[in-house]
Design an enzyme around this catalytic site. Structure first.
Site, PDB file in Angstrom:
ATOM      1  N   PHE A 126       0.877  -1.172   0.000  1.00  0.00           N
ATOM      2  CA  PHE A 126       0.000   0.000   0.000  1.00  0.00           C
ATOM      3  C   PHE A 126       0.914   1.220   0.000  1.00  0.00           C
ATOM      4  O   PHE A 126       1.758   1.382   0.868  1.00  0.00           O
ATOM      5  CB  PHE A 126      -0.956   0.021   1.195  1.00  0.00           C
ATOM      6  CG  PHE A 126      -1.882   1.189   1.108  1.00  0.00           C
ATOM      7  CD1 PHE A 126      -2.821   1.266   0.087  1.00  0.00           C
ATOM      8  CD2 PHE A 126      -1.794   2.242   1.995  1.00  0.00           C
ATOM      9  CE1 PHE A 126      -3.659   2.358  -0.039  1.00  0.00           C
ATOM     10  CE2 PHE A 126      -2.638   3.340   1.869  1.00  0.00           C
ATOM     11  CZ  PHE A 126      -3.568   3.396   0.865  1.00  0.00           C
ATOM     12  N   ASP A 197       4.089  -4.016   9.147  1.00  0.00           N
ATOM     13  CA  ASP A 197       2.822  -3.289   9.082  1.00  0.00           C
ATOM     14  C   ASP A 197       1.703  -4.313   9.239  1.00  0.00           C
ATOM     15  O   ASP A 197       1.600  -5.264   8.443  1.00  0.00           O
ATOM     16  CB  ASP A 197       2.720  -2.568   7.732  1.00  0.00           C
ATOM     17  CG  ASP A 197       1.399  -1.822   7.570  1.00  0.00           C
ATOM     18  OD1 ASP A 197       0.409  -2.187   8.232  1.00  0.00           O
ATOM     19  OD2 ASP A 197       1.353  -0.887   6.757  1.00  0.00           O
ATOM     20  N   TYR A 222      -8.965   0.915  12.262  1.00  0.00           N
ATOM     21  CA  TYR A 222     -10.281   1.164  11.663  1.00  0.00           C
ATOM     22  C   TYR A 222     -10.728   0.079  10.699  1.00  0.00           C
ATOM     23  O   TYR A 222     -11.789   0.198  10.112  1.00  0.00           O
ATOM     24  CB  TYR A 222     -10.349   2.550  11.007  1.00  0.00           C
ATOM     25  CG  TYR A 222      -9.276   2.886   9.994  1.00  0.00           C
ATOM     26  CD1 TYR A 222      -9.295   2.330   8.720  1.00  0.00           C
ATOM     27  CD2 TYR A 222      -8.257   3.776  10.311  1.00  0.00           C
ATOM     28  CE1 TYR A 222      -8.316   2.647   7.792  1.00  0.00           C
ATOM     29  CE2 TYR A 222      -7.271   4.098   9.387  1.00  0.00           C
ATOM     30  CZ  TYR A 222      -7.302   3.543   8.131  1.00  0.00           C
ATOM     31  OH  TYR A 222      -6.340   3.861   7.222  1.00  0.00           O
ATOM     32  N   LYS A 223      -9.904  -0.948  10.521  1.00  0.00           N
ATOM     33  CA  LYS A 223     -10.312  -2.060   9.655  1.00  0.00           C
ATOM     34  C   LYS A 223     -10.913  -3.165  10.540  1.00  0.00           C
ATOM     35  O   LYS A 223     -12.048  -3.063  10.986  1.00  0.00           O
ATOM     36  CB  LYS A 223      -9.114  -2.549   8.853  1.00  0.00           C
ATOM     37  CG  LYS A 223      -8.533  -1.489   7.895  1.00  0.00           C
ATOM     38  CD  LYS A 223      -7.318  -2.054   7.166  1.00  0.00           C
ATOM     39  CE  LYS A 223      -6.594  -0.973   6.365  1.00  0.00           C
ATOM     40  NZ  LYS A 223      -7.346  -0.473   5.224  1.00  0.00           N
ATOM     41  N   ARG A 371     -12.247  -6.627  -4.398  1.00  0.00           N
ATOM     42  CA  ARG A 371     -11.837  -7.096  -3.070  1.00  0.00           C
ATOM     43  C   ARG A 371     -13.058  -7.346  -2.201  1.00  0.00           C
ATOM     44  O   ARG A 371     -13.997  -6.519  -2.178  1.00  0.00           O
ATOM     45  CB  ARG A 371     -10.993  -6.041  -2.340  1.00  0.00           C
ATOM     46  CG  ARG A 371      -9.655  -5.750  -2.923  1.00  0.00           C
ATOM     47  CD  ARG A 371      -8.757  -5.004  -1.910  1.00  0.00           C
ATOM     48  NE  ARG A 371      -9.443  -3.910  -1.226  1.00  0.00           N
ATOM     49  CZ  ARG A 371      -8.906  -3.192  -0.249  1.00  0.00           C
ATOM     50  NH1 ARG A 371      -7.679  -3.458   0.189  1.00  0.00           N
ATOM     51  NH2 ARG A 371      -9.577  -2.208   0.319  1.00  0.00           N
TER      52      ARG A 371
END
Lengths: 412, 412
Positions: A126, A197, A222-223, A371
Site C-alpha cells: 500500500f 505493518d 479502523y479495519k 476485493r
C-alpha cells in the site's frame, strides 16, 4: 460437493463467534464485505461517543485529562492491542496515524542499525508506506535509499546492505500473508531490523510479534478492529529496543517530564517516547469500543472462521460463477490468505458497482481487482450464500452493463 | 471608578456577541475560564457526533468517503479557518496535530531557504514546538541548529544566519501578543522565512496572515475554536510558496494522484501536499461545529469584548484583591494582551485549586502562574464579577490553605 444454503445455515448454528454479530449495527439486507477498508460500527460506539461529548468534554471539560484519564488512553488502549498481536504491556501505544507511526518506526530502526543505509520494501505495498519512507529518507541524505522488491525476490534481496526490512504482513490488494517468523529470523541473521505493518493483520488473524522476535510494528484500528473512520493507529517497539534510539516526531507527550515544560526535549522511557502531541480524544475513546470487542473474541476461533468464510466464498463462486472468467488473485491456500478474497476480471469496475447497487459491499482496486473482506465478528456463513447468489444474478443477467459509473475508489 | 455588579450587567445587555452563549453547553454555577486550554462544547456538537457515528459510519460505511465527502473535510474546514486568520481559500488544511504540522512547516521553510541552517525560536515557547524542531533538525544533520532567544533580544538575534523564525504569536503562559506584521517584515528583510504558531490566536483575536505577508503558520482548533479535545490542527502555506518544496511526512493524502496507488511519491499541488494520511474523521467532523460558530462571529467585536473582559478582570482584581500580592504577568496594555490573564503568586497552586473547588475554572503553570482564559463567545461580563467575588472570598478567608493538592497540571 455441491454447496447449498442449508450447508451455510448449519455452519452458522455451530459458529462459536455467532453471538458477536448482534453487537454490531448492520444494515438490514446488506452484506458488508468491506471491513478490510472500514470496519462496521459496534453498537456501543454510539453511547460512548455521546458520553465523551456530553460528559467528558461538555461537563468535565479540562478536568477530564485527569478524571477520565485522557493522558492514559494511548497506553491503556495500546495494552489491549498488545494482547491481540503477541506483545507485552508497555510495548504498544495507540496514537496518530499509521503512516506517521511508520515514519517513527523506520527512523528508529535506522538509528539502531547505523552502519547501513538501505530500507527494503515491497514496491506493490500500500503506497503510503513507500511514500512515508521516501519522505523520511529525503531528510536523512543522499546515501539513504529504498530498495523495492516483490515477494519472489524478497529473501535474496535481504542482504548485508539492508538496514531495515519494512513489510506489510497481509498484502492490501491480494490478501497474501507473509511468514512473519521466517522472514524476521532470516533478516535478523543478515543483520537487518524488521518493521511489520499489521494494518490487514490486527483483528484478522493471530499475530505473535514477540514469538517472531519482531523489532517494530505499526497498524491501524479502523479495519478489523472496528475503531471508526480514521481512528488512531498503533506502534509496537520490542522491549529490547527501548531507550536505545529517539524518534524525530518528538512532541511533548513523548517527553520524560511533559508537565515540567522544559525547554529541551528529553525522551521519555520505554514506549512513551513513541508519542508525539495531543491526541484526537473523541476518535481515540470511540476506537476503544471496537478494540474491546475484539479482545473478547478467541483469536484462534476467529482465524478458523476467517479461513472458512474466505474458502467457502471462493469455492461457492467457482460453483455458481465459474464460467464468467474471474481469476483468483488471493492465495487458495488457507494458510497464505488473510481475511479477504481478491478476484480479477476485465469488467471488475462495473461488476463491483453492480454488486454494491445490489447490497453486496466490496471494493475495487485498479486496474481490475474486486476485493471482498470478511470480518468473522459480524459476517455470517449465510452471508456467503446470499452474496454469491446476488453475484450470480448480476453475471447471469449482465446487470453490470447498466451499473452506474459513479463510484470513486474507496479507502484501503 | 469603583466597579459594581450593575456595571457588568449593563455591559452584558449591550454585548453584540451575547447571543452566542446559548449555543454552548455550560455547567450551571460554574465560570469556565480555561477555554485557552480546552474550549467549551457547542451544543450542536452532540447531534453532529451522533450523526457521524450512526449514519455516516454505521449506515453509509465505506460509501461515506464520497457521500459525506470525508476526503474533502481537511480542505472544507481549512477554508473556514482561513477566513478567520486572513488567508485565502486553498491556503489552509485542517489535519493532524499542531506539532506534526509545525514539523511540516519548518521543514518546508528550511528547504525554501537552503543556504542557512538556523531556526530561531523563543526558549520560553510552549515546549512541544521546541521539541518538534529539535527532532526535525536531528534528522537534517549537525550543521542545523536552534537558536533560542527571549522577546527582549528577538529582533537583534534575527540575523543573516537565521533561515527560519518560528514564533508563537500569543505566549501560552503570559498571553503576550507579538507584532506579527512588524516581525515578519523585519525577518524577511534579513532574508528569513517566518512560521507563526496561532494556537492562542485563532478565534481569540483577528489574525491577518496575508496582510502580514506571513510565510507559513500552524495552529490548533481545540482552544478558542471549540473543536473538542485534541481536535485536528491546521497548517497555512502562503500561495507564493506552493509547489516549491516537499514536506517529509509524505503520505498518500498528499500525493498528486492518491487513488492511482503509484509506487513512488509525487507531491500534490498547492496545499494538498501538506496532508499526510487518513484523518481521524470523528474528531474532524465534530471540530467543524465549533469552527462554524466562530465563523459566524464578528472578529472585531470579538477582540473588543476579549480586551474588555481581560481588562475588567485585571482591574476588578486590583479593586477586590489588591492587598494579596498578586503580580500581573500578562501585559496591562490591551493591544499587547491576548485573550487570557496570567497572574503570579507564591501560593498560586493551592489558590488555583481553591478557585476550581469554588467553580472558577482556570489553570496553573509552574512555578507560580495562575492562568485565566476568556472566551468572548461564551464568557459574559458578569462572569468577571462572580469569579472575582469567589476569588476574594477565598483570599479573605484563606480557603486556599485547605485546598486539596489533587490537581495534576492540565493541558496548554
Amino acid at each position: 460437493m455441491t454447496y447449498t444454503k442449508a450447508f451455510f445455515e448449519q455452519l452458522d448454528k455451530q459458529d462459536p463467534l455467532a453471538s458477536f454479530q448482534a453487537k454490531f449495527a448492520l444494515n438490514a439486507g446488506e452484506i458488508y464485505l468491506d471491513g478490510n477498508s472500514l470496519g462496521a460500527r459496534p453498537k456501543a460506539a454510539l453511547a460512548r461517543a455521546q458520553q465523551v461529548v456530553e460528559q467528558e468534554w461538555g461537563q468535565d471539560l479540562i478536568r477530564s485529562w485527569n478524571k477520565h484519564q485522557w493522558f492514559e488512553l494511548p497506553y491503556r488502549i495500546g495494552n489491549k492491542i498488545a494482547s491481540l498481536i503477541g506483545a507485552q504491556d508497555g510495548e504498544v501505544v495507540c496514537t496518530d496515524a499509521t503512516g506517521l507511526n511508520l515514519y517513527k518506526a523506520v527512523s528508529t530502526a535506522l538509528q539502531l542499525n547505523p552502519s547501513r543505509k538501505v530500507v527494503l520494501m515491497e514496491g506493490s505495498n500500500f503506497p503510503t508506506n513507500n511514500y512515508m519512507v521516501q519522505g523520511l529518507l529525503s531528510q536523512l541524505g543522499d546515501d539513504y535509499q529504498v530498495r523495492f522488491v516483490e515477494e519472489a525476490q524478497l529473501l535474496e534481496q535481504i542482504d548485508e546492505q539492508v538496514a531495515v526490512v519494512c513489510l506489510t504482513q497481509v498484502h492490501y490488494k491480494t490478501g497474501r500473508v507473509l511468514d512473519m517468523q521466517a522472514i524476521t529470523e532470516y533478516a535478523q541473521q543478515k543483520g537487518c531490523l524488521v518493521v511489520w505493518d499489521l494494518c490487514h493483520s490486527a483483528g484478522a488473524l493471530p499475530v505473535d510479534l514477540n514469538g517472531a522476535n519482531a523489532d517494530l510494528a505499526v497498524g491501524c484500528t479502523y479495519k478489523y478492529l472496528n475503531g471508526g473512520p480514521g481512528s488512531p493507529a498503533f506502534i509496537f517497539v520490542a522491549k529490547r529496543h527501548h531507550n536505545r534510539a529517539q524518534q524525530p516526531l518528538s512532541g511533548w507527550w513523548g517527553h520524560s517530564a511533559p508537565f515540567d515544560f522544559k525547554r529541551d526535549y528529553q525522551p521519555g522511557f520505554g514506549i512513551s517516547q513513541m508519542l508525539s502531541g495531543t491526541q484526537a480524544i473523541l476518535s481515540l475513546t470511540v476506537a476503544e469500543v471496537g478494540i474491546d470487542l475484539m479482545c473478547a473474541a478467541d483469536m484462534q476461533a476467529l482465524r478458523k472462521k476467517s479461513q472458512a468464510l474466505t474458502r467457502y466464498f471462493i469455492e461457492l463462486l467457482d460453483q455458481e460463477c465459474g464460467q464468467y472468467g474471474f481469476e483468483l488473485v488471493s492465495p487458495r491456500d488457507d494458510e497464505k490468505r488473510g481475511s479477504q478474497v481478491a478476484l480479477s476480471h476485465a469488467q471488475g469496475y462495473p461488476i463491483m458497482q453492480a454488486l454494491i447497487d445490489a447490497g453486496v459491499i466490496g471494493d475495487f482496486r485498479a486496474p481490475d481487482i474486486l476485493r471482498f473482506g470478511f470480518a468473522p465478528l459480524y459476517n455470517s456463513y449465510v452471508d456467503i450464500w446470499e452474496a454469491v447468489q446476488r453475484f450470480k444474478s448480476i453475471m447471469d443477467n449482465e446487470h453490470w452493463r447498466e451499473a452506474q459509473f459513479n463510484q470513486r475508489h474507496a479507502v484501503t
